[in-house]
Design a protein around this motif. Structure first.
Motif, PDB file in Angstrom:
ATOM      1  N   ILE A  48      38.493  71.556  58.582  1.00 53.43           N
ATOM      2  CA  ILE A  48      39.097  71.669  57.248  1.00 53.43           C
ATOM      3  C   ILE A  48      40.552  72.105  57.330  1.00 53.43           C
ATOM      4  O   ILE A  48      41.438  71.483  56.738  1.00 53.43           O
ATOM      5  CB  ILE A  48      38.297  72.661  56.377  1.00 53.43           C
ATOM      6  N   PHE A  49      40.812  73.176  58.078  1.00 56.82           N
ATOM      7  CA  PHE A  49      42.142  73.783  58.060  1.00 56.82           C
ATOM      8  C   PHE A  49      43.045  73.359  59.227  1.00 56.82           C
ATOM      9  O   PHE A  49      44.263  73.392  59.103  1.00 56.82           O
ATOM     10  CB  PHE A  49      42.010  75.307  58.046  1.00 56.82           C
ATOM     11  N   PHE A  50      42.432  72.966  60.354  1.00 56.75           N
ATOM     12  CA  PHE A  50      43.225  72.597  61.529  1.00 56.75           C
ATOM     13  C   PHE A  50      42.697  71.310  62.159  1.00 56.75           C
ATOM     14  O   PHE A  50      42.140  71.336  63.259  1.00 56.75           O
ATOM     15  CB  PHE A  50      43.207  73.738  62.559  1.00 56.75           C
ATOM     16  N   PRO A  51      42.838  70.170  61.475  1.00 55.42           N
ATOM     17  CA  PRO A  51      42.345  68.911  62.042  1.00 55.42           C
ATOM     18  C   PRO A  51      43.042  68.601  63.364  1.00 55.42           C
ATOM     19  O   PRO A  51      44.258  68.777  63.492  1.00 55.42           O
ATOM     20  CB  PRO A  51      42.705  67.893  60.958  1.00 55.42           C
ATOM     21  N   LYS A  52      42.261  68.166  64.347  1.00 60.53           N
ATOM     22  CA  LYS A  52      42.811  68.008  65.694  1.00 60.53           C
ATOM     23  C   LYS A  52      43.433  66.643  65.937  1.00 60.53           C
ATOM     24  O   LYS A  52      44.187  66.469  66.898  1.00 60.53           O
ATOM     25  CB  LYS A  52      41.727  68.257  66.741  1.00 60.53           C
ATOM     26  N   TRP A  95      43.620  69.634  52.931  1.00 56.82           N
ATOM     27  CA  TRP A  95      42.595  70.561  53.391  1.00 56.82           C
ATOM     28  C   TRP A  95      41.542  70.768  52.305  1.00 56.82           C
ATOM     29  O   TRP A  95      40.356  70.961  52.616  1.00 56.82           O
ATOM     30  CB  TRP A  95      43.192  71.899  53.836  1.00 56.82           C
ATOM     31  N   PHE A  96      41.962  70.726  51.043  1.00 58.70           N
ATOM     32  CA  PHE A  96      40.995  70.914  49.955  1.00 58.70           C
ATOM     33  C   PHE A  96      40.071  69.713  49.851  1.00 58.70           C
ATOM     34  O   PHE A  96      38.862  69.859  49.596  1.00 58.70           O
ATOM     35  CB  PHE A  96      41.723  71.128  48.631  1.00 58.70           C
ATOM     36  N   LEU A  97      40.588  68.511  50.086  1.00 56.62           N
ATOM     37  CA  LEU A  97      39.739  67.318  50.074  1.00 56.62           C
ATOM     38  C   LEU A  97      38.772  67.343  51.252  1.00 56.62           C
ATOM     39  O   LEU A  97      37.608  66.931  51.115  1.00 56.62           O
ATOM     40  CB  LEU A  97      40.601  66.055  50.118  1.00 56.62           C
ATOM     41  N   ARG A  98      39.227  67.837  52.401  1.00 52.39           N
ATOM     42  CA  ARG A  98      38.316  67.980  53.548  1.00 52.39           C
ATOM     43  C   ARG A  98      37.270  69.053  53.266  1.00 52.39           C
ATOM     44  O   ARG A  98      36.107  68.919  53.674  1.00 52.39           O
ATOM     45  CB  ARG A  98      39.114  68.315  54.823  1.00 52.39           C
ATOM     46  N   PHE A  99      37.684  70.119  52.556  1.00 54.45           N
ATOM     47  CA  PHE A  99      36.733  71.162  52.154  1.00 54.45           C
ATOM     48  C   PHE A  99      35.624  70.561  51.286  1.00 54.45           C
ATOM     49  O   PHE A  99      34.426  70.808  51.510  1.00 54.45           O
ATOM     50  CB  PHE A  99      37.477  72.255  51.384  1.00 54.45           C
ATOM     51  N   LEU A 100      36.016  69.766  50.305  1.00 54.80           N
ATOM     52  CA  LEU A 100      35.028  69.121  49.436  1.00 54.80           C
ATOM     53  C   LEU A 100      34.164  68.136  50.218  1.00 54.80           C
ATOM     54  O   LEU A 100      32.964  67.988  49.941  1.00 54.80           O
ATOM     55  CB  LEU A 100      35.730  68.383  48.296  1.00 54.80           C
ATOM     56  N   HIS A 101      34.780  67.489  51.207  1.00 54.15           N
ATOM     57  CA  HIS A 101      34.042  66.524  52.013  1.00 54.15           C
ATOM     58  C   HIS A 101      32.954  67.213  52.833  1.00 54.15           C
ATOM     59  O   HIS A 101      31.863  66.655  53.030  1.00 54.15           O
ATOM     60  CB  HIS A 101      35.015  65.790  52.944  1.00 54.15           C
ATOM     61  N   VAL A 102      33.233  68.440  53.283  1.00 52.76           N
ATOM     62  CA  VAL A 102      32.246  69.190  54.052  1.00 52.76           C
ATOM     63  C   VAL A 102      31.183  69.801  53.147  1.00 52.76           C
ATOM     64  O   VAL A 102      29.984  69.595  53.337  1.00 52.76           O
ATOM     65  CB  VAL A 102      32.923  70.299  54.890  1.00 52.76           C
ATOM     66  N   PHE A 103      31.630  70.569  52.141  1.00 50.56           N
ATOM     67  CA  PHE A 103      30.683  71.328  51.324  1.00 50.56           C
ATOM     68  C   PHE A 103      30.063  70.512  50.201  1.00 50.56           C
ATOM     69  O   PHE A 103      29.016  70.868  49.688  1.00 50.56           O
ATOM     70  CB  PHE A 103      31.378  72.561  50.755  1.00 50.56           C
ATOM     71  N   ASN A 114      26.268  69.384  47.987  1.00 50.16           N
ATOM     72  CA  ASN A 114      26.360  70.065  46.702  1.00 50.16           C
ATOM     73  C   ASN A 114      26.857  69.062  45.680  1.00 50.16           C
ATOM     74  O   ASN A 114      27.945  68.518  45.815  1.00 50.16           O
ATOM     75  CB  ASN A 114      27.316  71.262  46.802  1.00 50.16           C
ATOM     76  N   ARG A 115      26.057  68.808  44.660  1.00 48.72           N
ATOM     77  CA  ARG A 115      26.351  67.723  43.719  1.00 48.72           C
ATOM     78  C   ARG A 115      27.666  67.942  42.976  1.00 48.72           C
ATOM     79  O   ARG A 115      28.446  67.012  42.803  1.00 48.72           O
ATOM     80  CB  ARG A 115      25.193  67.587  42.717  1.00 48.72           C
ATOM     81  N   ARG A 116      27.935  69.144  42.550  1.00 53.63           N
ATOM     82  CA  ARG A 116      29.162  69.393  41.790  1.00 53.63           C
ATOM     83  C   ARG A 116      30.414  69.192  42.640  1.00 53.63           C
ATOM     84  O   ARG A 116      31.390  68.588  42.204  1.00 53.63           O
ATOM     85  CB  ARG A 116      29.141  70.802  41.208  1.00 53.63           C
ATOM     86  N   LEU A 117      30.383  69.713  43.862  1.00 54.75           N
ATOM     87  CA  LEU A 117      31.535  69.548  44.745  1.00 54.75           C
ATOM     88  C   LEU A 117      31.685  68.082  45.169  1.00 54.75           C
ATOM     89  O   LEU A 117      32.801  67.577  45.296  1.00 54.75           O
ATOM     90  CB  LEU A 117      31.391  70.443  45.976  1.00 54.75           C
ATOM     91  N   LEU A 124      38.519  63.334  42.286  1.00 58.81           N
ATOM     92  CA  LEU A 124      39.892  63.518  42.758  1.00 58.81           C
ATOM     93  C   LEU A 124      40.386  62.306  43.548  1.00 58.81           C
ATOM     94  O   LEU A 124      41.557  61.918  43.439  1.00 58.81           O
ATOM     95  CB  LEU A 124      39.995  64.778  43.627  1.00 58.81           C
ATOM     96  N   THR A 125      39.509  61.731  44.351  1.00 59.31           N
ATOM     97  CA  THR A 125      39.905  60.593  45.200  1.00 59.31           C
ATOM     98  C   THR A 125      39.712  59.251  44.497  1.00 59.31           C
ATOM     99  O   THR A 125      39.971  58.206  45.106  1.00 59.31           O
ATOM    100  CB  THR A 125      39.097  60.587  46.502  1.00 59.31           C
ATOM    101  N   LYS A 126      39.270  59.278  43.238  1.00 57.65           N
ATOM    102  CA  LYS A 126      39.062  58.058  42.446  1.00 57.65           C
ATOM    103  C   LYS A 126      38.055  57.115  43.101  1.00 57.65           C
ATOM    104  O   LYS A 126      38.109  55.899  42.928  1.00 57.65           O
ATOM    105  CB  LYS A 126      40.396  57.342  42.217  1.00 57.65           C
ATOM    106  N   GLY A 127      37.147  57.684  43.890  1.00 57.85           N
ATOM    107  CA  GLY A 127      36.099  56.880  44.529  1.00 57.85           C
ATOM    108  C   GLY A 127      36.588  56.042  45.696  1.00 57.85           C
ATOM    109  O   GLY A 127      35.839  55.218  46.233  1.00 57.85           O
TER     110      GLY A 127
END
Length: 209
Positions: A48-52, A95-103, A114-117, A124-127
């Motif tokens: 999320i925070f440090f993509p390699k 990083w926030f989009l990756r956060f949503l992608h994980v959680f 998690n359905r809401r996230l 946010l990504t318009k699908g």
């Protein structure tokens, strides 16, 4: 189940807390029949925070372009950047989009943690999503699958056509050079090269007789 469905029953407060609890880091995944979610690890926090690498940086799109030295990476690189440009809101950090992608989406294009996230990520990504890429009949027969507006679909098709054209031309040129190493080559047309190859093969057969 949609809320306007007559069989829909709103989740209780306890059920909502349980769902939220399981969406956070270090909680084990859940299994229900054939559906399951991953066990989250420290590597997910780093992702999320440090993509390699490139694949992790744009991982929220679903891209799986891992080998940055491959011809496929070079072909798909502009498409991923174009998808990111359309999908990421200007005010929203990746990083926030990756956060949503994980959680929200369990770092997957098919699962929901998690359905809401998950729904927030989709909104946010318009699908927009990079579903898959593969080769079919030959290593230059590239197939790309994305969910995106028409102009991005056209870009994907152009990349497929260009990749096929160059791959097929290189294949024909190798066959031409095997017959006549000194043959002149004019790139740009599969049909022209195929005709040149046919003429060389006919000439070669005539000489053999």
């Amino acid at each position: 189940m949609k809320r306007n469905n007559k069989f829909y029953t709103p989740p209780t407060f306890k059920e909502r807390l349980t769902s939220l609890k399981y969406s956070f880091l270090f909680w084990k995944g859940r299994k229900k029949g054939m559906i399951h979610t991953r066990n989250l690890e420290w590597s997910d926090l780093r992702y999320i925070f440090f993509p390699k690498d490139f694949a992790e940086k744009y991982g929220y799109l679903g891209t799986s372009v891992w080998n940055e030295d491959s011809v496929y990476f070079k072909a798909l690189y502009p498409l991923v950047l174009a998808l990111d440009y359309e999908a990421k809101p200007k005010w929203c950090p990746r990083w926030f989009l990756r956060f949503l992608h994980v959680f929200g989406s369990d770092r997957s294009i098919v699962r929901v943690r998690n359905r809401r996230l998950h729904n927030l990520e989709r909104k946010l990504t318009k699908g927009i999503q990079f579903w898959d890429w593969k080769t079919k009949w030959t290593d230059y027969d590239l197939r790309i699958s994305i969910s995106a507006p028409e102009h991005l679909q056209e870009l994907a098709s152009a990349i497929e056509n260009r990749f096929y054209s160059m791959g097929r031309q290189k294949e024909i040129v190798e066959q031409i050079k095997a017959i006549d190493p000194n043959a002149g080559i004019i790139w740009g047309s599969i049909e022209r090269l195929e005709k040149q190859l046919e003429e060389l093969e006919e000439t070669f057969k005539t000489k053999e007789k």
